[in-house]
Design a protein around this motif. Structure first.
Motif, PDB file in Angstrom:
ATOM      1  N   ARG A  18       0.828  -1.211   0.000  1.00  0.00           N
ATOM      2  CA  ARG A  18       0.000   0.000   0.000  1.00  0.00           C
ATOM      3  C   ARG A  18       0.861   1.259   0.000  1.00  0.00           C
ATOM      4  O   ARG A  18       0.551   2.229  -0.691  1.00  0.00           O
ATOM      5  CB  ARG A  18      -0.972  -0.019   1.174  1.00  0.00           C
ATOM      6  CG  ARG A  18      -2.063  -1.070   0.991  1.00  0.00           C
ATOM      7  CD  ARG A  18      -3.227  -0.879   1.931  1.00  0.00           C
ATOM      8  NE  ARG A  18      -2.869  -0.880   3.331  1.00  0.00           N
ATOM      9  CZ  ARG A  18      -2.888  -1.950   4.133  1.00  0.00           C
ATOM     10  NH1 ARG A  18      -3.252  -3.119   3.648  1.00  0.00           N
ATOM     11  NH2 ARG A  18      -2.562  -1.850   5.393  1.00  0.00           N
ATOM     12  N   GLU A  21       2.270   1.594  -3.586  1.00  0.00           N
ATOM     13  CA  GLU A  21       1.238   2.056  -4.518  1.00  0.00           C
ATOM     14  C   GLU A  21       0.961   3.542  -4.320  1.00  0.00           C
ATOM     15  O   GLU A  21       0.843   4.300  -5.289  1.00  0.00           O
ATOM     16  CB  GLU A  21      -0.036   1.237  -4.340  1.00  0.00           C
ATOM     17  CG  GLU A  21       0.107  -0.186  -4.820  1.00  0.00           C
ATOM     18  CD  GLU A  21      -1.000  -1.108  -4.327  1.00  0.00           C
ATOM     19  OE1 GLU A  21      -1.945  -0.628  -3.654  1.00  0.00           O
ATOM     20  OE2 GLU A  21      -0.899  -2.314  -4.598  1.00  0.00           O
ATOM     21  N   HIS A  22       0.860   3.960  -3.069  1.00  0.00           N
ATOM     22  CA  HIS A  22       0.608   5.375  -2.772  1.00  0.00           C
ATOM     23  C   HIS A  22       1.771   6.242  -3.276  1.00  0.00           C
ATOM     24  O   HIS A  22       1.549   7.296  -3.890  1.00  0.00           O
ATOM     25  CB  HIS A  22       0.403   5.576  -1.274  1.00  0.00           C
ATOM     26  CG  HIS A  22       0.218   7.011  -0.890  1.00  0.00           C
ATOM     27  ND1 HIS A  22      -0.952   7.698  -1.135  1.00  0.00           N
ATOM     28  CD2 HIS A  22       1.062   7.894  -0.310  1.00  0.00           C
ATOM     29  CE1 HIS A  22      -0.821   8.940  -0.716  1.00  0.00           C
ATOM     30  NE2 HIS A  22       0.388   9.082  -0.204  1.00  0.00           N
ATOM     31  N   GLN A  25       1.619   6.593  -7.031  1.00  0.00           N
ATOM     32  CA  GLN A  25       0.542   7.510  -7.430  1.00  0.00           C
ATOM     33  C   GLN A  25       0.948   8.965  -7.194  1.00  0.00           C
ATOM     34  O   GLN A  25       0.727   9.830  -8.049  1.00  0.00           O
ATOM     35  CB  GLN A  25      -0.735   7.197  -6.647  1.00  0.00           C
ATOM     36  CG  GLN A  25      -1.397   5.917  -7.057  1.00  0.00           C
ATOM     37  CD  GLN A  25      -2.556   5.557  -6.123  1.00  0.00           C
ATOM     38  OE1 GLN A  25      -2.774   6.181  -5.092  1.00  0.00           O
ATOM     39  NE2 GLN A  25      -3.301   4.534  -6.499  1.00  0.00           N
ATOM     40  N   GLU A  26       1.530   9.239  -6.047  1.00  0.00           N
ATOM     41  CA  GLU A  26       1.944  10.600  -5.719  1.00  0.00           C
ATOM     42  C   GLU A  26       3.039  11.083  -6.668  1.00  0.00           C
ATOM     43  O   GLU A  26       3.012  12.230  -7.116  1.00  0.00           O
ATOM     44  CB  GLU A  26       2.427  10.688  -4.265  1.00  0.00           C
ATOM     45  CG  GLU A  26       1.311  10.602  -3.255  1.00  0.00           C
ATOM     46  CD  GLU A  26       0.378  11.791  -3.340  1.00  0.00           C
ATOM     47  OE1 GLU A  26       0.839  12.945  -3.331  1.00  0.00           O
ATOM     48  OE2 GLU A  26      -0.850  11.565  -3.420  1.00  0.00           O
TER      49      GLU A  26
END
Length: 83
Positions: A18, A21-22, A25-26
């Protein structure tokens, strides 16, 4: 990007995935084109597998650059992926 560490007992909860993935994305949202980890300890097989699952590849090795508390000097991997 700062170093990412978490306790072993939490490793089965998917926190690392997680967080990865974060971070991806950022980075995309901020316009970055790639991401690189400059110091993944080669003997940390779970971390290496995690980054590979998220598309990172080992692009280099720094020989004996990390002093492992029981194994002594071990290699560090440089891992990279395009976004």
């Amino acid at each position: 990007m700062p170093a990412i560490w978490w306790r072993r007992k939490r490793s089965v909860r998917g926190i690392g995935s997680r967080m990865c993935e974060h971070s991806l994305q950022e980075a995309r949202a901020k316009g970055f084109e790639a991401m690189q980890f400059n110091a993944v300890v080669s003997t940390n097989h779970r971390a290496v597998a995690l980054w590979k699952r998220h598309g990172f590849a080992i692009i280099g090795t720094v020989p004996k650059a990390f002093k492992h508390r029981t194994l002594g000097p071990v290699d560090l991997y440089i891992m990279h992926r395009f976004l």
